[in-house]
Design a protein around this motif. Structure first.
Motif, PDB file in Angstrom:
ATOM      1  N   HIS A  53      -6.549 -48.455  15.039  1.00 60.34           N
ATOM      2  CA  HIS A  53      -7.651 -48.844  15.928  1.00 60.34           C
ATOM      3  C   HIS A  53      -7.170 -48.807  17.377  1.00 60.34           C
ATOM      4  O   HIS A  53      -5.990 -49.064  17.660  1.00 60.34           O
ATOM      5  CB  HIS A  53      -8.166 -50.246  15.581  1.00 60.34           C
ATOM      6  N   THR A  95     -14.236 -50.258  20.226  1.00 58.58           N
ATOM      7  CA  THR A  95     -13.038 -49.995  19.435  1.00 58.58           C
ATOM      8  C   THR A  95     -13.203 -48.683  18.679  1.00 58.58           C
ATOM      9  O   THR A  95     -14.232 -48.457  18.033  1.00 58.58           O
ATOM     10  CB  THR A  95     -12.759 -51.139  18.449  1.00 58.58           C
ATOM     11  N   ASP A 133     -11.865 -46.109  15.675  1.00 59.26           N
ATOM     12  CA  ASP A 133     -11.307 -46.287  14.337  1.00 59.26           C
ATOM     13  C   ASP A 133     -10.801 -44.941  13.817  1.00 59.26           C
ATOM     14  O   ASP A 133     -11.583 -44.011  13.614  1.00 59.26           O
ATOM     15  CB  ASP A 133     -12.396 -46.851  13.414  1.00 59.26           C
TER      16      ASP A 133
END
Length: 257
Positions: free
Chosen positions: A4, A232, A234
């Motif tokens: 992440h 964020t 991923d």
């Protein structure tokens, strides 16, 4: 390897041709970041606004800003990305810097200078791509008008993140929205666009619309006001969608001249 990556997009007004004022302002904004972040992204020409008079800026300002970016990156333990007016050998560049916390840096000179504003007559045209690797993710950073040219943005390197810093004005903001989403879909990459906000000294209005799209073109962050936008990324999302859909495997092969 990290799975992440936390991103902060600083959507801000800019002081016209005033590098020190802009550095001070952005330092205050960066200091206000309390979230844990890995990458901080600033707009295009973040120390001056989109000026076609780079001679109004002292030649030393470019180096001062690079050193400032290195200090901010070290302080926040995060990469700092943004473009600025940079003078080198009596030539001017709209140069993007990707500065890592250890002081390491890479540069990209804007490939597509904006002819409508006469940028092509003032700034040297870039010729080389860069792919930057940071904390397990690969980034392909570009600048504003580059967004309109899908061949230059094409994901031939299997990068993870496509990134644009911009001064994109209000009359053409729907093109910005549409093309950011399109670049994400066709390249199967997270696509980040950071625009400025407010008015410049030439009367142009900039409405923000900074955004992040996932590999399928779904918006995961978006704003039209002056603020710091957090999101964020991923790694598993990139891997799973590419393995499942395999669209990149069907790309046409060609080379740029």
């Amino acid at each position: 390897m990290p799975q992440h990556l936390n991103i902060a997009l600083i959507q801000s007004h800019l002081y016209w041709e005033a590098p020190q004022e802009n550095r001070t302002m952005f330092e205050e904004k960066i200091d206000s970041i309390s979230n844990e972040v890995d990458v901080i992204v600033l707009p295009e020409m973040f120390t001056s606004g989109f000026t076609m008079n780079p001679e109004h800026l002292d030649a030393s300002e470019g180096i001062k800003t690079v050193e400032w970016m290195q200090g901010q990156a070290k302080k926040k333990d995060a990469a700092i990305v943004g473009s600025m007016v940079f003078q080198e050998d009596d030539k001017f560049f709209n140069r993007l810097w990707f500065v890592q916390p250890d002081g390491g840096l890479s540069t990209y000179d804007k490939r597509h200078t904006f002819t409508l504003a006469g940028e092509d007559k003032v700034y040297e045209k870039g010729e080389k791509k860069i792919i930057e690797y940071f904390r397990g993710f690969s980034f392909y950073p570009l600048i504003c008008y580059d967004l309109r040219f899908p061949v230059w943005s094409r994901n031939a390197e299997n990068y993870d993140v496509l990134m644009y810093v911009a001064n994109w004005p209000k009359p053409r903001i729907e093109a910005w929205n549409t093309l950011l989403k399109a670049r994400a879909i066709e390249n199967m990459a997270y696509t980040i666009g950071v625009n400025r906000i407010g008015h410049d000294n030439l009367g142009h209005e900039y409405p923000g619309h900074s955004a992040v799209y996932d590999t399928l073109g779904n918006p995961i962050a978006y704003s039209e006001k002056e603020e710091i936008i957090y999101t964020t990324l991923d790694k598993a999302h990139i891997q799973s969608t590419r393995e499942k859909l395999k669209f990149l495997a069907d790309r046409d092969d060609f080379t740029l001249k």
